[in-house]
Scaffold this motif. Sequence first.
Motif, PDB file in Angstrom:
ATOM      1  N   TRP A 178       0.830  -1.207   0.000  1.00 28.35           N
ATOM      2  CA  TRP A 178       0.000   0.000   0.000  1.00 28.35           C
ATOM      3  C   TRP A 178       0.866   1.259   0.000  1.00 28.35           C
ATOM      4  N   GLU A 179       1.936   1.257   0.775  1.00 29.10           N
ATOM      5  CA  GLU A 179       2.824   2.423   0.797  1.00 29.10           C
ATOM      6  C   GLU A 179       3.533   2.600  -0.543  1.00 29.10           C
ATOM      7  N   ASP A 180       3.967   1.500  -1.158  1.00 31.40           N
ATOM      8  CA  ASP A 180       4.603   1.590  -2.472  1.00 31.40           C
ATOM      9  C   ASP A 180       3.630   2.167  -3.497  1.00 31.40           C
ATOM     10  N   PHE A 181       2.402   1.678  -3.471  1.00 26.27           N
ATOM     11  CA  PHE A 181       1.368   2.179  -4.378  1.00 26.27           C
ATOM     12  C   PHE A 181       1.119   3.671  -4.140  1.00 26.27           C
ATOM     13  N   THR A 182       1.083   4.071  -2.872  1.00 32.14           N
ATOM     14  CA  THR A 182       0.812   5.467  -2.550  1.00 32.14           C
ATOM     15  C   THR A 182       1.914   6.381  -3.057  1.00 32.14           C
ATOM     16  N   VAL A 183       3.162   5.939  -2.975  1.00 34.32           N
ATOM     17  CA  VAL A 183       4.266   6.739  -3.519  1.00 34.32           C
ATOM     18  C   VAL A 183       4.047   6.982  -5.012  1.00 34.32           C
ATOM     19  N   GLU A 184       3.645   5.948  -5.737  1.00 35.23           N
ATOM     20  CA  GLU A 184       3.396   6.097  -7.176  1.00 35.23           C
ATOM     21  C   GLU A 184       2.271   7.099  -7.429  1.00 35.23           C
ATOM     22  N   TYR A 198      10.613  17.547  12.381  1.00 38.88           N
ATOM     23  CA  TYR A 198      10.053  18.089  11.146  1.00 38.88           C
ATOM     24  C   TYR A 198       9.450  19.455  11.448  1.00 38.88           C
ATOM     25  N   GLU A 199       9.279  20.251  10.386  1.00 39.50           N
ATOM     26  CA  GLU A 199       8.310  21.334  10.457  1.00 39.50           C
ATOM     27  C   GLU A 199       6.930  20.698  10.327  1.00 39.50           C
ATOM     28  N   LEU A 200       5.909  21.375  10.819  1.00 43.11           N
ATOM     29  CA  LEU A 200       4.562  20.855  10.684  1.00 43.11           C
ATOM     30  C   LEU A 200       4.179  20.886   9.206  1.00 43.11           C
ATOM     31  N   PRO A 201       3.708  19.785   8.635  1.00 45.85           N
ATOM     32  CA  PRO A 201       3.332  19.811   7.220  1.00 45.85           C
ATOM     33  C   PRO A 201       2.143  20.734   6.995  1.00 45.85           C
ATOM     34  N   THR A 202       2.073  21.329   5.811  1.00 45.78           N
ATOM     35  CA  THR A 202       0.930  22.188   5.495  1.00 45.78           C
ATOM     36  C   THR A 202      -0.274  21.377   5.044  1.00 45.78           C
ATOM     37  N   ARG A 203      -0.031  20.123   4.689  1.00 42.85           N
ATOM     38  CA  ARG A 203      -1.126  19.190   4.428  1.00 42.85           C
ATOM     39  C   ARG A 203      -0.767  17.847   5.034  1.00 42.85           C
ATOM     40  N   TYR A 204      -1.748  17.234   5.637  1.00 41.01           N
ATOM     41  CA  TYR A 204      -1.572  15.905   6.220  1.00 41.01           C
ATOM     42  C   TYR A 204      -2.734  15.079   5.694  1.00 41.01           C
ATOM     43  N   VAL A 205      -2.430  14.119   4.835  1.00 43.72           N
ATOM     44  CA  VAL A 205      -3.470  13.407   4.098  1.00 43.72           C
ATOM     45  C   VAL A 205      -3.549  11.959   4.560  1.00 43.72           C
ATOM     46  N   PHE A 206      -4.735  11.552   4.996  1.00 47.02           N
ATOM     47  CA  PHE A 206      -4.966  10.155   5.350  1.00 47.02           C
ATOM     48  C   PHE A 206      -5.264   9.381   4.064  1.00 47.02           C
ATOM     49  N   VAL A 207      -4.454   8.349   3.807  1.00 51.74           N
ATOM     50  CA  VAL A 207      -4.608   7.535   2.594  1.00 51.74           C
ATOM     51  C   VAL A 207      -4.945   6.120   3.042  1.00 51.74           C
ATOM     52  N   ALA A 208      -6.200   5.730   2.841  1.00 52.06           N
ATOM     53  CA  ALA A 208      -6.679   4.416   3.285  1.00 52.06           C
ATOM     54  C   ALA A 208      -7.625   3.860   2.232  1.00 52.06           C
ATOM     55  N   PRO A 209      -7.688   2.524   2.103  1.00 52.15           N
ATOM     56  CA  PRO A 209      -8.644   1.951   1.151  1.00 52.15           C
ATOM     57  C   PRO A 209     -10.080   2.379   1.417  1.00 52.15           C
ATOM     58  N   LYS A 210     -10.409   2.596   2.685  1.00 54.04           N
ATOM     59  CA  LYS A 210     -11.756   3.059   3.014  1.00 54.04           C
ATOM     60  C   LYS A 210     -11.695   3.902   4.281  1.00 54.04           C
ATOM     61  N   ILE A 211     -12.239   5.096   4.212  1.00 51.97           N
ATOM     62  CA  ILE A 211     -12.321   5.987   5.373  1.00 51.97           C
ATOM     63  C   ILE A 211     -13.770   6.000   5.838  1.00 51.97           C
ATOM     64  N   GLY A 212     -13.951   5.727   7.111  1.00 45.09           N
ATOM     65  CA  GLY A 212     -15.299   5.616   7.657  1.00 45.09           C
ATOM     66  C   GLY A 212     -16.068   6.929   7.618  1.00 45.09           C
ATOM     67  N   THR A 213     -17.386   6.809   7.706  1.00 48.92           N
ATOM     68  CA  THR A 213     -18.271   7.973   7.594  1.00 48.92           C
ATOM     69  C   THR A 213     -17.993   9.010   8.671  1.00 48.92           C
ATOM     70  N   THR A 214     -17.768   8.563   9.904  1.00 46.16           N
ATOM     71  CA  THR A 214     -17.546   9.514  11.002  1.00 46.16           C
ATOM     72  C   THR A 214     -16.277  10.321  10.781  1.00 46.16           C
ATOM     73  N   LEU A 215     -15.198   9.645  10.399  1.00 50.70           N
ATOM     74  CA  LEU A 215     -13.948  10.368  10.166  1.00 50.70           C
ATOM     75  C   LEU A 215     -14.073  11.287   8.954  1.00 50.70           C
ATOM     76  N   LYS A 216     -14.762  10.853   7.909  1.00 46.53           N
ATOM     77  CA  LYS A 216     -14.988  11.722   6.755  1.00 46.53           C
ATOM     78  C   LYS A 216     -15.712  13.001   7.169  1.00 46.53           C
ATOM     79  N   ARG A 217     -16.729  12.825   8.026  1.00 45.73           N
ATOM     80  CA  ARG A 217     -17.495  13.992   8.479  1.00 45.73           C
ATOM     81  C   ARG A 217     -16.618  14.957   9.256  1.00 45.73           C
ATOM     82  N   LEU A 218     -15.777  14.419  10.117  1.00 48.99           N
ATOM     83  CA  LEU A 218     -14.898  15.286  10.898  1.00 48.99           C
ATOM     84  C   LEU A 218     -13.880  16.006  10.018  1.00 48.99           C
TER      85      LEU A 218
END
Length: 376
Positions: free
Chosen positions: A55-61, A132-152
């Motif tokens: 999954w991490e290799d795929f995400t790099v691509e 690190y410096e704090l990133p300006t974007r922090y992206v959750f990359v998952a096959p499926k993100i649940g409804t509650t987390l999406k809402r938040l």
Amino acid sequence: MAEAAGVSDEVQRPIFEGIPEPKSPDTVVLAPPMQSAPLPTPEQMLRYDYSADDWEDFTVEWVRALGQPYVRVQRMGGAGDKGADIAACLTLRGTKGEWHCYQCKHYLAPLVPSDAWPEIVKIFVAKVRGDYELPTRYVFVAPKIGTTLKRLLLDPEEMQTEFFEAWNKDKSTLGTNLEPAERSAVEALARSTHFSMFQPADMEWIVKVHSTTPHHVRRFPQQLPPRPAVELPPTEQGAQEAVFVRKLLDVYNEKHGLALQTLQEARDHQKTKEHLILQREAFYSAESLRVFARESVPPATYKAIENDLYHALYDVADGSYDNGYERLRHVLIAASGHQPNPANILAPVVTGLDKKGLCHHLANDDRLTWCKGEER
């Protein structure tokens, strides 16, 4: 709310802004082992067949295909990653300058807030410790993100509120391994940070962007759509067949002592009309294969079929013959017996007529010739 620490106005822009439309990669598509059963979709393969490392290799691509002005994309996952699986840096200062963090989570179950909170703590700890410096974007990359987390993730203020509810609740494990002073510093940083830096990545869009890369057809075997029926050649000569027809006329003239100049003359002559009809049917059969391939697979896949045939025929065409008709005849016989590389996904749909027609396509491109000294 306090001004976001280490977060520019840049974070308000959608993560996928400015991504180019998908283009066909220059890649040969290989056939899957079986064509009988429906293949799983890329989304299904990513969710059920991939390991966390895959999954991490795929995400790099995927990240490298996003169209962002990254000067470096570095996989950081593993022990000691300090809260960042993939660092995408916008400057040569790396994670000491502006950068985006892509956090890979590969679970069968949808990602929920309790999965996200410990990861968020890690990135704040890394900032407090000067990693690190704090990133300006922090992206959750998952096959499926649940409804509650999406809402938040769509409501940064509510997400920050719920983060601190989890941080402060009885028996919370968030940050409890930190020294009191460091835990206070992490809390202060979290309170001063706008949680809009935390974003989800939509799975459908991830796959769409990844499909623009040469890696996609390697990772996800494809089934061909049904090939349409081959239409008969048009009555009038098409511009795309001018060279191949001219070479056929040279063959007829040499063999029969004629002086044919046009397609219609060859069509009207008793000695040449049947042969001409068959060759044009073959040419247009191969043309239909080319169009089908253009609409179904990357360009190099069709070119591999054509080039493989050319190399198989070269020595035959290079032989010594009494006339161009004999050279053509031997080449067509050899082409009929040629078997395309079975690893090429197009191989099962290539017909005997296609293979003869491809000989004329190769002649049309001046890669094969029938009559000695025929170049004009």
